[in-house]
Design a protein around this motif. Structure first.
Motif: not given
Length: 247
Positions: A10, A15, A19, A137-138, A141-142
């Protein structure tokens, strides 16, 4: 795998991209979430119970059918069976995700498994194809962003459920069809996929009109077989080129 994790580490502001990528789909399902919350209250659930369905179940199609059957007094065995059939497609998503998340710690696998929806799968798969590597992480977060938006939409439905009678007559359930159409169309990139989608759609309509039980599952299987057969007739260009180079 270690190289993938380093590339996926990250960064400040990382983030924002997931999003923004998830935002259009999150907006598209707002009517769907409002409908689920409102119907839950009208079906006899308390506001807390109706909200808890989105917090804990987090499956729009299953929630919508669930509250409808609960309102009609359908037995629990039928409710759970229907929910399983509707959500069976997630088995395919998890099989594909397994190759990416298998090396991850249990906490990551549980979190990504809970947040795995049609929307998160499509957005994350597109990001993986674009970057050439899966980013946990993608995906996290999504998926979490979509989870928050879904629950906010449900909350609006719960708040307005007592004031909005016969909300199902407004046609908000069309958001379900619109969302899945938006998910499917970008994935149609060659003839086998196109044939698979068309055959699945036709089979689903015909089987549903014939009141065939488990029409969704059967039509999906028919579509997969059609895709497999058509792939041998219309192999992707990159595979064809690879075979020619090998010769």
């Amino acid at each position: 795998m270690e190289k993938e994790l380093i590339q996926c580490a990250p960064k400040r502001g990382s983030w924002v991209t997931p999003c923004l990528d998830m935002l259009p789909l999150s907006v598209a399902v707002l009517p769907w979430g409002i409908l689920c919350g409102s119907l839950g209250v009208q079906a006899g659930l308390s506001p807390l119970q109706a909200q808890a369905m989105s917090l804990l179940v987090f499956a729009g199609a299953a929630q919508l059918s669930g509250v409808t059957m609960m309102g009609a007094g359908i037995p629990g065995s039928t409710l759970f069976g229907t929910t399983f059939v509707i959500s069976a497609r997630h088995l395919l998503y998890s099989v594909n995700f397994r190759q990416h998340i298998r090396p991850l710690p249990l906490r990551w696998r549980l979190a990504l498994g809970f947040l795995l929806t049609d929307e998160m799968y499509v957005v994350s798969a597109a990001h993986t194809e674009k970057t050439g590597s899966f980013c946990r992480y993608y995906a996290l977060v999504s998926g979490f962003f979509f989870y928050v938006c879904w629950n906010l939409a449900t909350l609006l439905g719960v708040i307005g459920g007592a004031q909005l009678d016969n909300i199902e007559t407004l046609g908000l359930e069309f958001a379900i069809a619109a969302t899945f159409i938006a998910l499917v169309i970008p994935t149609i990139k060659d003839k086998p996929i196109l044939i698979s989608v068309i055959i699945t759609a036709i089979a689903s309509v015909l089987l549903t009109m014939a009141n065939f039980s488990n029409a969704l599952i059967v039509s999906a299987l028919i579509g997969m077989v059609a895709g497999f057969v058509s792939e041998s007739l219309f192999p992707p260009k990159d595979k064809t080129a690879a075979k020619e180079n090998a010769k």
